[in-house]
Design a protein around this motif. Sequence first.
Motif, mmCIF file in Angstrom:
data_model
loop_
_atom_site.group_PDB
_atom_site.id
_atom_site.type_symbol
_atom_site.label_atom_id
_atom_site.label_comp_id
_atom_site.label_asym_id
_atom_site.label_seq_id
_atom_site.Cartn_x
_atom_site.Cartn_y
_atom_site.Cartn_z
ATOM 1 N N ASN A 15 7.924 -19.665 -3.980
ATOM 2 C CA ASN A 15 8.381 -18.428 -3.541
ATOM 3 C C ASN A 15 9.910 -18.339 -3.873
ATOM 4 O O ASN A 15 10.325 -17.401 -3.233
ATOM 5 C CB ASN A 15 8.115 -18.394 -2.104
ATOM 6 C CG ASN A 15 8.639 -19.334 -1.202
ATOM 7 O OD1 ASN A 15 9.215 -20.522 -1.471
ATOM 8 N ND2 ASN A 15 8.501 -19.299 0.034
ATOM 9 N N SER A 42 22.933 -29.080 5.997
ATOM 10 C CA SER A 42 21.753 -28.387 6.293
ATOM 11 C C SER A 42 21.462 -27.620 5.017
ATOM 12 O O SER A 42 22.208 -26.890 4.314
ATOM 13 C CB SER A 42 21.675 -27.520 7.447
ATOM 14 O OG SER A 42 20.321 -27.085 7.654
ATOM 15 N N GLY A 43 20.126 -27.846 4.420
ATOM 16 C CA GLY A 43 19.613 -26.873 3.182
ATOM 17 C C GLY A 43 20.016 -27.860 1.731
ATOM 18 O O GLY A 43 19.884 -27.147 0.627
ATOM 19 N N SER A 47 15.308 -33.080 3.107
ATOM 20 C CA SER A 47 14.208 -33.351 3.898
ATOM 21 C C SER A 47 13.276 -32.975 2.388
ATOM 22 O O SER A 47 12.011 -33.479 2.349
ATOM 23 C CB SER A 47 13.537 -32.032 4.641
ATOM 24 O OG SER A 47 14.586 -31.955 5.606
ATOM 25 N N ARG A 51 9.780 -35.285 1.744
ATOM 26 C CA ARG A 51 8.418 -34.692 1.628
ATOM 27 C C ARG A 51 7.862 -34.940 0.380
ATOM 28 O O ARG A 51 6.561 -35.016 0.027
ATOM 29 C CB ARG A 51 8.449 -33.196 2.057
ATOM 30 C CG ARG A 51 9.062 -33.080 3.616
ATOM 31 C CD ARG A 51 8.427 -31.841 3.920
ATOM 32 N NE ARG A 51 8.560 -30.224 3.405
ATOM 33 C CZ ARG A 51 9.742 -30.033 3.663
ATOM 34 N NH1 ARG A 51 10.550 -30.099 4.270
ATOM 35 N NH2 ARG A 51 9.773 -28.726 3.006
ATOM 36 N N GLN A 86 11.802 -34.822 12.256
ATOM 37 C CA GLN A 86 12.513 -34.217 13.327
ATOM 38 C C GLN A 86 12.153 -33.971 14.662
ATOM 39 O O GLN A 86 12.824 -34.072 15.728
ATOM 40 C CB GLN A 86 13.528 -33.143 12.331
ATOM 41 C CG GLN A 86 14.500 -32.665 13.451
ATOM 42 C CD GLN A 86 15.274 -31.469 12.569
ATOM 43 O OE1 GLN A 86 14.998 -31.140 11.497
ATOM 44 N NE2 GLN A 86 16.587 -31.190 12.952
HETATM 45 P P1 ADP Z 1 15.754 -28.675 7.998
HETATM 46 O O1 ADP Z 1 15.884 -28.929 9.279
HETATM 47 O O2 ADP Z 1 15.168 -29.894 7.267
HETATM 48 O O3 ADP Z 1 17.069 -28.381 7.504
HETATM 49 P P2 ADP Z 1 14.982 -26.150 8.481
HETATM 50 O O4 ADP Z 1 14.963 -26.202 10.139
HETATM 51 O O5 ADP Z 1 15.723 -25.188 7.713
HETATM 52 O O6 ADP Z 1 14.636 -27.440 7.933
HETATM 53 O O7 ADP Z 1 13.406 -25.720 8.295
HETATM 54 C C1 ADP Z 1 12.245 -26.203 8.954
HETATM 55 C C2 ADP Z 1 11.029 -26.259 8.180
HETATM 56 O O8 ADP Z 1 10.936 -24.695 7.765
HETATM 57 C C3 ADP Z 1 11.273 -27.039 6.811
HETATM 58 O O9 ADP Z 1 10.559 -28.150 7.106
HETATM 59 C C4 ADP Z 1 10.713 -26.264 5.731
HETATM 60 O O10 ADP Z 1 9.215 -26.790 5.357
HETATM 61 C C5 ADP Z 1 10.588 -24.958 6.223
HETATM 62 N N1 ADP Z 1 11.424 -23.951 5.605
HETATM 63 C C6 ADP Z 1 12.914 -23.961 5.364
HETATM 64 N N2 ADP Z 1 13.323 -23.178 4.748
HETATM 65 C C7 ADP Z 1 12.626 -22.405 4.178
HETATM 66 C C8 ADP Z 1 12.237 -21.360 3.345
HETATM 67 N N3 ADP Z 1 13.508 -20.899 2.743
HETATM 68 N N4 ADP Z 1 11.308 -20.961 3.250
HETATM 69 C C9 ADP Z 1 9.994 -21.283 3.738
HETATM 70 N N5 ADP Z 1 10.053 -22.436 4.298
HETATM 71 C C10 ADP Z 1 11.226 -23.102 4.780
#
Ligand code: ADP
Length: 229
Positions: A15, A42-43, A47, A51, A86
Amino acid sequence: MVEIDLNHIYKKYDNSKESDYAVSDFDLHIKDKEFIVFVGPSGCGKSTILRMIAGLEDITKGELIIDGKYENDTAPKERDIAMVFQNYALYPHMTVYDNMAFGLKLRKYDKTEIDKKIKYAAEVLGLEDYLQRRPAELSGGQRQRVALGRAIVRDAPIFLMDEPLSNLDAKLRVSMRAEIAKLHQRLNTTTIYVTHDQTEAMTMADRIVVMSMGEVQQIGTPKEVYLHP
Ligand code: ADP
Ligand code: ADP
């Protein structure tokens, strides 16, 4: 022996925009029993890489090689990998015992074997007295241990941990850090640990991979990364 090769890995989510790669040209060789820590904001794609190794996300381009074997297309269930998430991802309606047994039942282990593995994990983690409780009846640190227990019972040679301590308070984080380091020595797994906490990286890692915007910035021992950047 377990070595992991990540050969020029790219990830683009379906997407996202055409040019928008969550991971690009990620290249890393992980040695047997190494404790690797991914750090970065973050970002930055930490992860996503975990995965992909676990098979929970497709690899867009590049190769995942485990002990010389091409693993891109292996189903998650078939991978000999344990992952700690997490948010712990515990089943709230199940007891601690059933949370730990779930993955084993899925893999058709028999009751005696499940009992034995859970007994071992509970002993390692000090959860013997909590096996019949549900997650809501546990402290944060205990829930964390259950999440670790669920990974331990898998008996997998590869351990992936995605910010496992980030929901704990500072004091507990410090003590769990030491516990995870001890666990690594006891289980002798090849481990990848994701964090955005530099102190965790520095105290736990054999080697640190510093990431930024989906790419490797630097790879080295804690000394190399933090004392001579
Ligand atoms: P993290 O804690 O790994 O930085 P986030 O807290 O940002 O990840 O996101 C939690 C979950 O949401 C992730 O495991 C991911 O699958 C999903 N996610 C993160 N960013 C997006 C995005 N842009 N669009 C869709 N799903 C997302
Ligand atoms: P980190 O673990 O370092 O916080 P992530 O691997 O969660 O980073 O995310 C890397 C990038 O991929 C981010 O830009 C995030 O928004 C995006 N992303 C993560 N999960 C998804 C998803 N399921 N769909 C679309 N984009 C995602």
